[in-house]
Design an enzyme around this catalytic site. Structure first.
Site, PDB file in Angstrom:
ATOM      1  CG  HIS A 122      -1.833  -1.181   1.290  1.00  0.00           C
ATOM      2  ND1 HIS A 122      -3.011  -1.306   0.597  1.00  0.00           N
ATOM      3  CD2 HIS A 122      -1.674  -2.346   1.974  1.00  0.00           C
ATOM      4  CE1 HIS A 122      -3.560  -2.482   0.859  1.00  0.00           C
ATOM      5  NE2 HIS A 122      -2.770  -3.135   1.683  1.00  0.00           N
ATOM      6  CD  GLN A 126     -17.492 -15.628 -47.515  1.00  0.00           C
ATOM      7  OE1 GLN A 126     -16.988 -14.509 -47.421  1.00  0.00           O
ATOM      8  NE2 GLN A 126     -18.535 -15.882 -48.299  1.00  0.00           N
ATOM      9  CB  SER A 181      15.786  17.884 -18.164  1.00  0.00           C
ATOM     10  OG  SER A 181      15.113  19.128 -18.130  1.00  0.00           O
TER      11      SER A 181
END
Length: 468
Positions: free
Chosen positions: A169, A245, A293
Site C-alpha cells: 500500500h 465463410q 532534460s
C-alpha cells in the site's frame, strides 16, 4: 507553406521503425500478400499431386519454380500486384491473377484453372493470417519477450540477497529482497510464455459458406474434407472443420488475450521499476551524450520504462479491440474483420517496442545497496510483525501470558517510528522465553527477509508443466 513529401503516419513506421522492422516481414501488407501467394501455390501443388480432374502432377522442377516464386515475393511482385489490384479492386483476386501470370510464364497454362480452385477469398486469407501471425509470434515477438525475461532473471539472481524494505500500500512493510521481487515477474511471465508456446493456430479451407458445396459439385466422389484437412495441416496449422465463410477467429482472440496478459504484467514491471528508481533503490547509468532534460542538466529520466508503459497500454488496447471485433461475424460473413486484422501488426509493434525499451532499460540501471540499507535502518517498526508473531507462539507454548500480542505491538508502533534501541528495550522487557527473546534481539530489518533469497530458486521450476 510547401507540402511535405509523403510521411508515415504511424510512429512505428517512422521514429521507431528500427525497433519493430522485423515484424514487417510477417505482419505488413506485403507479408500478407506473400503468404497469400504461398497458400495459393501450395493449393495448386496439392491438387495436381493428386491428379485432380485428370491434371498431370507437376514435375519436381516445376514445383520448385512455383515455390521459389512464392518464397522470393519481393518488390517486383509487390508492384505487379498493385497494378493488377488497381483493375480488380479485389486483393485476393489480384493474387490469383498474379499466379496465373507466373503459370503462363512457366508454360503451365494447362493447370491454370486449378488456381484458387473452389476457394473463397477467406480460405486464402485465414490461412495467410494464421501463417503470418504464427511466424511473427514465434520468430520475432516471443524471442524478444524471452530476451527481456532473461535480462530480468539475471537481475533477480544478482540481487537475490539484496535486502530492501517492502512497501505494501506504499507504506513500509515486511522486508524482502530485490531479487525475489524481480523473480516474481519472471515467474509470472514464464507462465504466460508457456501458454503462448502451446497456442493453436486454426485454419479453414471449405469454401464460400464452409460446406464444400462447390468442391462436391465439381467432384462428388472426392473426400474434400480429408483433402482440406491434409492441406491445412501441411501448412503447419490446425484444421477447423466447422466454420461459416470465415474461420471464426477464436484462436486469435485466445492468443491476443494471452499477449495482452503478458503486456499487463510487463506494464506492472515498468511501473514498479520506475518507482524503485524514484525511491533511489536503482541508480540510472548515464548514457554518453544523452540529455535528460532540456533545462535541467542533472536529470536522467527513466524514459525506457515510461515509453514501455505507454506502448504496452496502446498494444493492450488494440489487442482488446481485436478480440472484441474478431469474435463476432454477422450470420455467415461480414467485413468488419478485414480492416481489423490489418492492425494486428500495429498491436504487436507497440508491444515489441515496449519490450525493446524494457530490455534496454534493465541494462541501464544499477542497484544502490546503500540506499536500500538506509531505508531499512530508518524503519525498525517493521519488526513489529515478527515480535507479535513470536509472542503468540510463546503464549501457545505456555512460555508467556501476554494478552493480545498484536494489540501490544500496535500500540507501540502504529503511526510511530521506533528506533533500534527503543525496540531492543521493549523486547528485553517482554515476558517470553529466553531463546525467543534472544532471537528477536538479534533481528534487524535487513535480516528479516525470511526465505526471500531461496525463493529465487523456484525460477528453475518447470513452469510449463503447471496447470495453464
Amino acid at each position: 507553406m510547401p507540402a511535405l513529401p509523403p510521411q508515415p503516419i504511424s510512429p512505428l513506421d517512422g521514429r521507431y521503425r528500427a525497433a519493430v522492422s522485423a515484424l514487417g516481414d510477417h505482419l505488413s501488407e506485403a507479408g500478407l500478400n506473400r503468404a497469400r501467394v504461398h497458400v495459393e501455390v501450395e493449393w495448386l501443388i496439392h491438387l495436381t499431386s493428386r491428379g485432380m480432374f485428370g491434371a498431370a502432377p507437376l514435375g519436381d522442377e516445376q514445383v520448385a519454380q512455383l515455390r521459389a516464386f512464392a518464397a522470393n515475393f519481393g518488390d517486383l511482385e509487390i508492384q505487379a500486384l498493385a497494378e493488377i489490384e488497381a483493375t480488380t479492386r479485389h486483393d485476393v483476386k489480384a493474387v490469383e491473377y498474379l499466379i496465373r501470370g507466373e503459370l503462363h510464364r512457366l508454360g503451365l497454362d494447362a493447370v491454370a484453372e486449378l488456381t484458387h480452385f473452389a476457394c473463397t477469398s477467406e480460405d486464402i486469407n485465414n490461412l495467410s493470417y494464421g501463417l503470418t501471425v504464427k511466424s511473427a509470434v514465434e520468430q520475432v515477438w516471443l524471442p524478444k519477450l524471452r530476451a527481456a525475461i532473461a535480462k530480468l532473471a539475471a537481475l533477480a539472481e544478482q540481487h537475490r540477497d539484496a535486502a530492501m524494505l517492502s512497501r505494501t500500500h506504499g507504506q513500509p512493510a515486511t522486508p524482502t529482497t530485490m531479487g525475489k521481487e524481480l523473480a516474481v515477474f519472471v515467474y509470472r511471465l514464464n507462465r504466460v510464455v508457456a501458454q503462448l508456446e502451446a497456442s493453436v493456430y486454426l485454419g479453414k479451407f471449405s469454401g464460400a459458406t464452409g460446406t464444400f458445396a462447390a468442391h462436391l459439385a465439381a467432384d462428388p466422389s472426392a473426400d474434400w474434407a480429408a483433402i482440406s484437412r491434409e492441406f491445412v495441416e501441411s501448412l503447419g496449422l490446425t484444421w477447423n472443420p466447422l466454420t461459416t465463410q470465415i474461420e471464426s477467429h477464436d484462436w486469435q482472440v485466445e492468443l491476443y488475450g494471452k499477449v495482452a496478459h503478458a503486456n499487463r504484467i510487463l506494464h506492472n514491471l515498468a511501473t514498479d521499476v520506475w518507482t524503485y528508481i524514484s525511491l533511489g533503490y536503482f541508480r540510472q547509468i548515464p548514457v554518453a551524450g544523452a540529455t535528460g532534460s532540456s533545462t535541467m542538466p542533472h536529470k536522467i529520466n527513466p524514459i525506457r520504462f515510461e515509453n514501455a508503459e505507454a506502448n504496452l497500454e496502446l498494444s493492450s488496447a488494440l489487442f482488446d479491440t481485436l478480440s472484441q471485433t474478431l469474435v463476432t461475424t454477422r450470420l455467415q460473413r461480414d467485413l468488419t474483420d478485414s480492416t481489423t486484422q490489418r492492425n494486428i501488426g500495429v498491436a504487436f509493434g507497440h508491444s515489441l517496442l515496449a519490450l525493446d525499451n524494457l530490455e534496454r532499460g534493465l541494462g541501464e540501471i544499477a542497484l544502490d545497496t546503500d540506499a536500500l540499507a538506509k531505508d531499512l535502518d530508518a524503519n525498525w517498526e517493521v519488526l513489529a510483525e515478527a515480535i507479535q508473531t513470536v509472542i503468540r507462539a510463546e503464549v501457545v507454548a505456555g512460555r508467556s501470558t501476554i494478552a493480545d500480542p498484536y494489540a501490544v505491538l500496535k500500540d507501540l508502533t502504529r503511526g510511530h517510528r521506533v528506533g533500534a534501541d527503543e525496540l531492543a528495550a521493549f523486547v528485553a522487557g517482554l515476558d517470553i522465553g529466553d531463546e525467543a527473546k534472544q532471537r528477536l534481539l538479534a533481528l534487524t530489518p535487513a535480516g528479516y527477509v525470511g526465505a526471500a533469497s531461496a525463493l529465487v530458486d523456484h525460477l528453475a521450476d518447470p513452469v510449463a508443466n503447471q496447470s495453464l
